[in-house]
Design an enzyme around this catalytic site. Structure first.
Site, mmCIF file in Angstrom:
data_model
loop_
_atom_site.group_PDB
_atom_site.id
_atom_site.type_symbol
_atom_site.label_atom_id
_atom_site.label_comp_id
_atom_site.label_asym_id
_atom_site.label_seq_id
_atom_site.Cartn_x
_atom_site.Cartn_y
_atom_site.Cartn_z
ATOM 1 N N ASN A 1 7.641 -9.437 -15.471
ATOM 2 C CA ASN A 1 6.323 -9.215 -16.096
ATOM 3 C C ASN A 1 6.492 -8.851 -17.571
ATOM 4 O O ASN A 1 5.725 -9.318 -18.424
ATOM 5 C CB ASN A 1 5.549 -8.130 -15.338
ATOM 6 C CG ASN A 1 4.872 -8.684 -14.097
ATOM 7 O OD1 ASN A 1 3.896 -9.433 -14.184
ATOM 8 N ND2 ASN A 1 5.408 -8.350 -12.930
ATOM 9 N N GLY B 1 12.058 -7.067 -14.566
ATOM 10 C CA GLY B 1 11.395 -7.277 -15.848
ATOM 11 C C GLY B 1 10.773 -8.640 -16.080
ATOM 12 O O GLY B 1 10.605 -9.045 -17.236
ATOM 13 N N HIS C 1 0.120 -4.505 -9.410
ATOM 14 C CA HIS C 1 0.556 -4.269 -8.035
ATOM 15 C C HIS C 1 0.433 -5.574 -7.241
ATOM 16 O O HIS C 1 -0.576 -6.278 -7.357
ATOM 17 C CB HIS C 1 -0.313 -3.185 -7.396
ATOM 18 C CG HIS C 1 0.130 -2.825 -6.011
ATOM 19 N ND1 HIS C 1 1.275 -2.081 -5.774
ATOM 20 C CD2 HIS C 1 -0.387 -3.136 -4.793
ATOM 21 C CE1 HIS C 1 1.425 -1.939 -4.467
ATOM 22 N NE2 HIS C 1 0.439 -2.569 -3.847
ATOM 23 N N ASN D 1 -1.433 -0.793 -14.666
ATOM 24 C CA ASN D 1 -0.314 -1.115 -13.786
ATOM 25 C C ASN D 1 -0.611 -2.431 -13.077
ATOM 26 O O ASN D 1 -1.774 -2.838 -12.961
ATOM 27 C CB ASN D 1 -0.141 0.009 -12.753
ATOM 28 C CG ASN D 1 1.165 -0.085 -11.971
ATOM 29 O OD1 ASN D 1 2.046 -0.892 -12.283
ATOM 30 N ND2 ASN D 1 1.294 0.736 -10.934
ATOM 31 N N LYS E 1 9.166 16.549 -13.960
ATOM 32 C CA LYS E 1 8.238 15.462 -14.296
ATOM 33 C C LYS E 1 7.532 15.684 -15.638
ATOM 34 O O LYS E 1 7.381 14.765 -16.439
ATOM 35 C CB LYS E 1 7.200 15.308 -13.170
ATOM 36 C CG LYS E 1 6.349 14.054 -13.293
ATOM 37 C CD LYS E 1 5.654 13.743 -11.992
ATOM 38 C CE LYS E 1 4.864 12.459 -12.082
ATOM 39 N NZ LYS E 1 4.314 12.046 -10.802
HETATM 40 C C1 GRF Z 1 6.075 -6.682 -9.408
HETATM 41 O O1 GRF Z 1 5.910 -7.274 -8.171
HETATM 42 C C2 GRF Z 1 4.968 -5.698 -9.707
HETATM 43 O O2 GRF Z 1 3.747 -6.076 -9.151
HETATM 44 C C3 GRF Z 1 5.478 -4.454 -9.034
HETATM 45 O O3 GRF Z 1 6.852 -4.451 -9.284
HETATM 46 C C4 GRF Z 1 7.302 -5.795 -9.468
HETATM 47 C C5 GRF Z 1 7.986 -5.843 -10.791
HETATM 48 O O4 GRF Z 1 8.576 -7.097 -11.037
HETATM 49 N N1 GRF Z 1 4.793 -3.275 -9.546
HETATM 50 P P1 GRF Z 1 9.214 -7.391 -12.450
HETATM 51 O O5 GRF Z 1 10.177 -6.240 -12.739
HETATM 52 O O6 GRF Z 1 8.110 -7.440 -13.473
HETATM 53 O O7 GRF Z 1 9.922 -8.693 -12.307
#
Ligand code: GRF
Length: 227
Positions: A21, A19, A120, A118, A76
């Site tokens: 981000n 978490g 990545h 999203n 799903k």
């Molecule tokens: C990040 O590297 C993001 O790009 C990928 O999963 C990871 C999540 O990290 N999709 P966090 O949970 O936000 O620390």
């Protein structure tokens, strides 16, 4: 970029793990440095550290596990219907997948057309899917980075909104490269949210056009004679 109170966008954030981000988004919203508010966080994993980060900011958090709805992938649709119900009931306008470890399906995407983004950890279209940083190291690229994109039914293949790059060093490990990429993630995800909130993102097929700052916004710092 200025925060204009008339453009606050309501976010729903889907998480599965650490978490960081999510934390960045929460902090930036609180500081008023991005024009957004996190209305709800949903984790598909009980015990994900991201849950505590949301709770610490007083944001409503839900744990919705796919297995509550049967076997994957048969469950799903019912699982995503629950996500959609929660997101809509919290007035969410933009869904942010921030370390969410499931592929979004039609039920979620149809409810939020071009409204699911999203992040990545690679310069897409290179290295989609799991272990992007290891894929980059194994391949031997000299430049790595991160991408924010609109989610479609493909694996990390939707239209790209913002990317950021960083060097790969000779002695990099997956951990050291991941750390450098993460700093970029924490910059470009808020940037993408801000662009969308300000209505500056137009999708044309595969391409995402970033529109210039609205004239009105520029005028706020400009004397009338200069306009
Ligand atoms: C990040 O590297 C993001 O790009 C990928 O999963 C990871 C999540 O990290 N999709 P966090 O949970 O936000 O620390």
């Amino acid at each position: 970029m200025e925060n204009r109170s008339d453009t606050i966008i309501s976010l729903g954030v889907l998480v599965s793990g650490r978490g960081t981000n999510l934390q960045t988004i929460l902090d930036r919203c609180e500081a008023g440095s991005i024009p957004a508010r996190v209305e709800v966080v949903i984790s598909n994993r009980r015990g994900a550290p991201a849950i505590d980060r949301a709770a610490a900011k007083g944001v409503p958090v839900f744990v919705v596990e796919p297995r509550q709805y049967g076997k994957w992938p048969a469950c799903k649709r019912a699982y995503e219907e629950k996500l959609v119900e929660i997101l809509l009931s919290h007035g969410v306008e933009l869904v942010v997948l921030a370390g969410y470890d499931r592929l979004a399906g039609e039920t979620l995407l149809d409810a939020f057309p071009m409204r699911v983004i999203n992040i990545h950890p690679s310069l897409l279209p290179a290295f989609p899917g799991l272990g992007a940083q290891k894929q980059a190291l194994d391949y031997g690229v000299k430049i790595a980075g991160a991408s924010v994109f609109f989610v479609d039914l493909s694996v990390d293949g939707g239209p790209i909104i913002v990317q950021g790059a960083c060097p790969v060093h000779e002695n990099d490990t997956v951990e050291s490269l991941s750390g450098r990429i993460l700093e970029i993630e924490h910059r470009i995800l808020p940037e993408a949210i801000t662009l969308i909130a300000h209505g500056r993102v137009r999708v044309n097929g595969r391409k995402v056009e970033i529109l210039p700052e609205p004239v009105q916004a520029q005028a706020a710092n400009t004397s009338l004679s200069e306009v």
